[in-house]
Design a protein around this motif. Structure first.
Motif, short mmCIF file in Angstrom:
data_model
loop_
_atom_site.label_atom_id
_atom_site.label_comp_id
_atom_site.label_asym_id
_atom_site.label_seq_id
_atom_site.Cartn_x
_atom_site.Cartn_y
_atom_site.Cartn_z
N ALA A 196 -23.97 25.32 -8.59
CA ALA A 196 -25.42 25.09 -8.56
C ALA A 196 -25.72 23.59 -8.63
CB ALA A 196 -26.09 25.82 -9.72
N LEU A 197 -25.06 22.87 -9.51
CA LEU A 197 -25.29 21.42 -9.61
C LEU A 197 -24.80 20.69 -8.37
CD1 LEU A 197 -24.47 20.90 -13.38
CD2 LEU A 197 -26.72 20.65 -12.28
N ARG A 198 -23.70 21.15 -7.79
CA ARG A 198 -23.19 20.53 -6.56
C ARG A 198 -24.20 20.71 -5.43
NH1 ARG A 198 -21.25 22.22 -2.19
NH2 ARG A 198 -20.90 24.36 -2.87
N LEU A 199 -24.77 21.89 -5.29
CA LEU A 199 -25.78 22.14 -4.26
C LEU A 199 -27.04 21.32 -4.53
CD1 LEU A 199 -25.36 25.98 -3.75
CD2 LEU A 199 -24.87 24.18 -2.07
N LEU A 200 -27.46 21.26 -5.78
CA LEU A 200 -28.65 20.48 -6.13
C LEU A 200 -28.49 19.02 -5.71
CD1 LEU A 200 -31.41 20.50 -7.54
CD2 LEU A 200 -30.20 20.04 -9.69
#
Length: 162
Positions: free
Chosen positions: A30-34
């Motif tokens: 999720a943080l990588r996509l954000l």
């Protein structure tokens, strides 16, 4: 294909909607996509009511950094002295308007001003304002909760379409 010459996408049928599924994202993904997008929405409290503002951001480690300007609603976010910050939510997504495939991430945590001058200068150089007002400060959101999902096509549908 448009809906009866209106230029709007045709409505999806139940069969088309069933061709997708939703997969939960773990915190790291999720943080990588954000970090792959620069625009999101911050949700905060203004005059005891929920408020939402679109802002640009960057991800630094696990922290979400946004720039704020003096006199704006976000500049008024102030935590009590003994608190770690003000609770906010931050949401960003990349969902295709035609296929409805993509992802959405929500970070919930504490927002506090970036007080280190060197850090604030670095963020100022990385985050360009997209409004005509000068950005005067940065806000750091330290996530406690990171949730997200990816809308994906079912495998059978992906293979059948190739």
């Amino acid at each position: 294909m448009d809906q009866e010459g209106t230029g709007r996408p045709a409505r999806r049928t139940g069969a088309q909607a069933a061709a997708r599924h939703m997969r939960e994202l773990d915190r790291d993904e999720a943080l990588r996509l954000l970090a792959t997008v620069s625009l999101g929405r911050i949700v905060f409290t203004q005059q005891a009511l929920p408020a939402v503002r679109p802002v640009n951001h960057l991800v630094d480690g696990e922290d979400v950094i946004i720039r704020i300007h003096e006199g704006g609603a976000l500049a008024a976010l102030a935590a009590p002295v003994d608190a770690p910050g003000v609770v906010v939510a931050y949401e960003a997504d990349a969902i295709d308007p035609v296929t409805y495939l993509g992802w959405s991430v929500v970070v919930t945590g504490y927002a506090c001003p970036v007080t280190d001058a060197a850090e604030a200068d670095r963020y100022a150089s990385l985050l360009r304002p997209w409004v005509g007002q000068p950005m005067t400060a940065a806000l750091r959101i330290r996530p406690d909760l990171v949730t997200g999902f990816r809308l994906e096509a079912d495998r059978a549908v992906r293979f059948a379409s190739h």
